[in-house]
Design an enzyme around this catalytic site. Structure first.
Site, PDB file in Angstrom:
ATOM      1  N   TYR A 179       5.717  -3.924  -5.461  1.00 41.00           N
ATOM      2  CA  TYR A 179       4.421  -4.531  -5.144  1.00 41.00           C
ATOM      3  C   TYR A 179       3.895  -5.141  -6.440  1.00 41.00           C
ATOM      4  O   TYR A 179       3.725  -4.432  -7.434  1.00 41.00           O
ATOM      5  CB  TYR A 179       3.402  -3.467  -4.701  1.00 41.00           C
ATOM      6  CG  TYR A 179       3.632  -2.850  -3.350  1.00 41.00           C
ATOM      7  CD1 TYR A 179       4.719  -2.018  -3.103  1.00 41.00           C
ATOM      8  CD2 TYR A 179       2.717  -3.048  -2.320  1.00 41.00           C
ATOM      9  CE1 TYR A 179       4.908  -1.422  -1.871  1.00 41.00           C
ATOM     10  CE2 TYR A 179       2.888  -2.452  -1.071  1.00 41.00           C
ATOM     11  CZ  TYR A 179       3.983  -1.641  -0.854  1.00 41.00           C
ATOM     12  OH  TYR A 179       4.159  -1.046   0.373  1.00 41.00           O
TER      13      TYR A 179
ATOM     14  N   GLU B  73      10.230  -9.514  -0.620  1.00 42.25           N
ATOM     15  CA  GLU B  73      11.468  -8.774  -0.358  1.00 42.25           C
ATOM     16  C   GLU B  73      12.543  -9.744   0.101  1.00 42.25           C
ATOM     17  O   GLU B  73      12.544 -10.186   1.241  1.00 42.25           O
ATOM     18  CB  GLU B  73      11.211  -7.722   0.726  1.00 42.25           C
ATOM     19  CG  GLU B  73      10.114  -6.737   0.385  1.00 42.25           C
ATOM     20  CD  GLU B  73       9.528  -6.074   1.634  1.00 42.25           C
ATOM     21  OE1 GLU B  73      10.273  -5.383   2.348  1.00 42.25           O
ATOM     22  OE2 GLU B  73       8.327  -6.256   1.900  1.00 42.25           O
TER      23      GLU B  73
ATOM     24  N   ASN C 141      14.043  -3.553   6.005  1.00 42.32           N
ATOM     25  CA  ASN C 141      13.329  -4.104   7.161  1.00 42.32           C
ATOM     26  C   ASN C 141      13.744  -3.396   8.462  1.00 42.32           C
ATOM     27  O   ASN C 141      14.344  -2.334   8.433  1.00 42.32           O
ATOM     28  CB  ASN C 141      13.474  -5.621   7.263  1.00 42.32           C
ATOM     29  CG  ASN C 141      12.174  -6.262   7.733  1.00 42.32           C
ATOM     30  OD1 ASN C 141      11.657  -5.906   8.777  1.00 42.32           O
ATOM     31  ND2 ASN C 141      11.634  -7.171   6.949  1.00 42.32           N
ATOM     32  N   ARG C 142      13.376  -4.003   9.591  1.00 42.04           N
ATOM     33  CA  ARG C 142      13.423  -3.279  10.865  1.00 42.04           C
ATOM     34  C   ARG C 142      14.654  -3.582  11.702  1.00 42.04           C
ATOM     35  O   ARG C 142      15.166  -4.701  11.678  1.00 42.04           O
ATOM     36  CB  ARG C 142      12.180  -3.622  11.696  1.00 42.04           C
ATOM     37  CG  ARG C 142      10.913  -3.076  11.085  1.00 42.04           C
ATOM     38  CD  ARG C 142       9.660  -3.528  11.831  1.00 42.04           C
ATOM     39  NE  ARG C 142       8.478  -2.877  11.255  1.00 42.04           N
ATOM     40  CZ  ARG C 142       7.906  -3.272  10.119  1.00 42.04           C
ATOM     41  NH1 ARG C 142       8.372  -4.299   9.448  1.00 42.04           N
ATOM     42  NH2 ARG C 142       6.852  -2.615   9.657  1.00 42.04           N
TER      43      ARG C 142
ATOM     44  N   ASP D 213       3.203 -10.193   6.915  1.00 42.44           N
ATOM     45  CA  ASP D 213       4.285  -9.201   6.892  1.00 42.44           C
ATOM     46  C   ASP D 213       5.440  -9.843   7.659  1.00 42.44           C
ATOM     47  O   ASP D 213       5.866  -9.344   8.688  1.00 42.44           O
ATOM     48  CB  ASP D 213       3.811  -7.895   7.551  1.00 42.44           C
ATOM     49  CG  ASP D 213       4.751  -6.733   7.292  1.00 42.44           C
ATOM     50  OD1 ASP D 213       5.801  -6.946   6.671  1.00 42.44           O
ATOM     51  OD2 ASP D 213       4.427  -5.607   7.725  1.00 42.44           O
TER      52      ASP D 213
ATOM     53  N   HIS E  64      13.565   0.251   7.031  1.00 37.62           N
ATOM     54  CA  HIS E  64      13.964   0.499   5.641  1.00 37.62           C
ATOM     55  C   HIS E  64      14.951   1.660   5.473  1.00 37.62           C
ATOM     56  O   HIS E  64      14.788   2.504   4.595  1.00 37.62           O
ATOM     57  CB  HIS E  64      12.712   0.761   4.787  1.00 37.62           C
ATOM     58  CG  HIS E  64      11.859  -0.463   4.570  1.00 37.62           C
ATOM     59  ND1 HIS E  64      12.332  -1.737   4.642  1.00 37.62           N
ATOM     60  CD2 HIS E  64      10.533  -0.586   4.248  1.00 37.62           C
ATOM     61  CE1 HIS E  64      11.351  -2.600   4.394  1.00 37.62           C
ATOM     62  NE2 HIS E  64      10.257  -1.937   4.160  1.00 37.62           N
TER      63      HIS E  64
ATOM     64  N   HIS F  74      11.462  -3.375  -3.199  1.00 35.90           N
ATOM     65  CA  HIS F  74      10.141  -3.341  -2.574  1.00 35.90           C
ATOM     66  C   HIS F  74       9.015  -3.246  -3.605  1.00 35.90           C
ATOM     67  O   HIS F  74       7.990  -2.605  -3.357  1.00 35.90           O
ATOM     68  CB  HIS F  74      10.089  -2.172  -1.591  1.00 35.90           C
ATOM     69  CG  HIS F  74       9.177  -2.376  -0.429  1.00 35.90           C
ATOM     70  ND1 HIS F  74       7.807  -2.464  -0.561  1.00 35.90           N
ATOM     71  CD2 HIS F  74       9.440  -2.515   0.893  1.00 35.90           C
ATOM     72  CE1 HIS F  74       7.272  -2.626   0.633  1.00 35.90           C
ATOM     73  NE2 HIS F  74       8.241  -2.669   1.537  1.00 35.90           N
TER      74      HIS F  74
ATOM     75  N   GLN G  82      10.809 -11.532   2.855  1.00 33.16           N
ATOM     76  CA  GLN G  82       9.679 -10.924   3.557  1.00 33.16           C
ATOM     77  C   GLN G  82       8.481 -10.999   2.629  1.00 33.16           C
ATOM     78  O   GLN G  82       8.505 -10.451   1.524  1.00 33.16           O
ATOM     79  CB  GLN G  82       9.988  -9.454   3.892  1.00 33.16           C
ATOM     80  CG  GLN G  82       8.914  -8.745   4.697  1.00 33.16           C
ATOM     81  CD  GLN G  82       9.087  -8.912   6.212  1.00 33.16           C
ATOM     82  OE1 GLN G  82      10.046  -9.537   6.665  1.00 33.16           O
ATOM     83  NE2 GLN G  82       8.183  -8.368   6.986  1.00 33.16           N
TER      84      GLN G  82
HETATM   85  C1  GLA Z   1       7.675  -3.458   4.653  1.00 30.44           C
HETATM   86  C2  GLA Z   1       7.295  -3.683   6.059  1.00 30.44           C
HETATM   87  C3  GLA Z   1       5.856  -3.385   6.241  1.00 30.44           C
HETATM   88  C4  GLA Z   1       5.511  -2.004   5.739  1.00 30.44           C
HETATM   89  C5  GLA Z   1       5.957  -1.874   4.318  1.00 30.44           C
HETATM   90  C6  GLA Z   1       5.758  -0.486   3.793  1.00 30.44           C
HETATM   91  O1  GLA Z   1       7.334  -4.487   3.843  1.00 30.44           O
HETATM   92  O2  GLA Z   1       7.619  -4.967   6.529  1.00 30.44           O
HETATM   93  O3  GLA Z   1       5.513  -3.511   7.594  1.00 30.44           O
HETATM   94  O4  GLA Z   1       6.169  -1.063   6.531  1.00 30.44           O
HETATM   95  O5  GLA Z   1       7.291  -2.193   4.181  1.00 30.44           O
HETATM   96  O6  GLA Z   1       4.481  -0.002   4.015  1.00 30.44           O
END
Ligand code: GLA
Length: 384
Positions: free
Chosen positions: A213, A346, A111-112, A281, A137, A211, A318
């Site tokens: 999907y 996540e 994450n950020r 998100d 990430h 991560h 997340q």
């Molecule tokens: C995470 C982020 C999203 C995006 C994805 C990858 O989940 O929170 O905003 O960047 O990764 O695309």
């Protein structure tokens, strides 16, 4: 110090313990197996292997030592047909190219981190800004893009693979040599368990997640999947998807998934938070009564009956609805991955925690052990 970080008296022993790698097929318990095959080479010539974990029900997870990526997970539907429930690629090339973290372990900080800046002990650290002005990430070459050292293992009799990576002091701007170990195992209860461990030689920040999907139908979008999240609150974000610190109640918002709700039911509502994320998100603050594994989320796909439940020791999750998938990626079997064709759960500490003193701590000091677990549990729900 966060509760997930245990003081470990014998840290030295933890991450340097060698384990045997036999290659080929290995029996790990009652009929369960790990199969190792070559999956190709990176541009630098590093050998990448694919490890197939299979349990007695035929459920299967395939993992590679590039990015510690989960390449596929096959689970049965209501009729017992096995199908792959993850997005990704058929071959290594897809994973080596630009791709949005399909299946990967992300780190050192999932994450950020706002503006890629944080302070530890009065020292300011500058990380790569790879998401607008923010760090995402783990940076430009995060844990999703490195070669891990892999060994077959078994965890309580379940087939597994353990992956180790030494992230050097200064890598992507982070302080401290971080010894990281991620162990995947697949039990006969159809649980894919991910155990994350790390130690450092200098105070640093750590937030590891996976991560993957998911698309439990194996095709189409995920808007009809029915989701429950065990969270009364979430962390709203600013325009750069950084939470300013508020824990907001989900009550009366499209973020209330406390009762099973189709993912698509409110995703296009006029809501500032959904607009900022282009969908979901966001980090949810998990309800928990103590430490240990707790049920974070449950997703049911009504047509196939497939279910995935996420359990975690982490405080947050997340929920991301693949909003940035734009149809330019061709994945498994030539499938085009458009917006909202996969969702991620996540498990994590909250985004930008290094800059939010009131969020649970992500600081790891020398002599401490980072130790978290997340489980993806698969099942089927009887016909409606
Ligand atoms: C995470 C982020 C999203 C995006 C994805 C990858 O989940 O929170 O905003 O960047 O990764 O695309």
């Amino acid at each position: 110090m966060s509760s997930r970080i245990l003081r470990a008296a014998m840290i030295a022993g933890l991450l340097v313990t060698a384990s045997c790698s036999t290659g080929g097929r290995r029996e790990t318990g009652e009929g369960t197996k790990v199969n190792k095959e070559s999956f190709g080479k990176t541009a630098d010539g590093a050998a990448i292997d694919i490890y197939t974990l299979r349990n007695k029900n035929g459920v299967e997870a395939r993992i590679i030592n590039y990015g510690a990526i989960v390449v596929s997970i096959k689970t049965p539907d209501r009729q017992g047909n096995l199908g792959d429930v993850t997005l990704g690629f058929d071959s290594l090339d897809g994973y080596l190219g630009e791709q949005p973290y399909f299946g990967a372990v992300v780190g050192r900080y999932g994450n950020r981190i706002g503006k890629g800046l944080f302070k530890l002990g009065g020292v300011e650290y500058k990380l790569a800004r790879n998401n607008g002005e923010n760090h995402l990430h783990g940076g430009i070459k995060g844990f999703d893009k490195v070669v891990w050292e892999a060994n077959e293992t078994s965890v309580d009799g379940a087939p597994g693979v353990e992956l180790r990576y030494l992230s050097k002091d200064g890598e992507e701007g982070y302080p401290g040599n971080l010894n990281t170990k991620v162990t995947y195992s697949l039990s006969d209860n159809n649980e894919l368990r991910i155990h994350y461990e790390a130690t450092t030689d200098k105070t640093t920040v750590v937030n590891l997640t996976n991560h993957t999907y998911f698309n439990l139908a194996g095709k189409g979008d995920i808007l009809g999947h029915v989701l429950t999240i065990n969270a009364d609150r979430f962390t709203p974000v600013d325009g750069g998807l950084i939470p300013p610190g508020e824990l907001k109640s989900v009550e009366g918002t499209p973020f209330d998934f406390r009762k099973p709700t189709p993912i698509g039911a409110r995703i296009n509502d006029k809501d500032e938070q959904l607009e900022r994320g282009k969908g979901y998100d966001h980090n949810f603050v998990l309800n928990r009564s103590g430490e240990g594994l707790t049920l974070a989320a449950r997703v049911v796909e009504p047509e196939t009956g497939r279910v995935v439940e996420t359990l975690t020791t982490e405080p947050g999750i997340q929920f991301y609805t693949g909003n940035f998938l734009d149809g330019t990626i061709r994945g498994k079997g030539g499938q085009v991955y458009g917006p909202r064709t996969g969702f991620c759960l996540e498990t994590q500490h909250f985004p930008d925690s290094p800059n939010q003193p009131d969020f649970p701590s992500v600081t790891l000091a020398q002599g401490e052990r980072y130790d978290t677990t997340t489980v993806f549990r698969f099942s089927v729900e009887a016909s409606r």
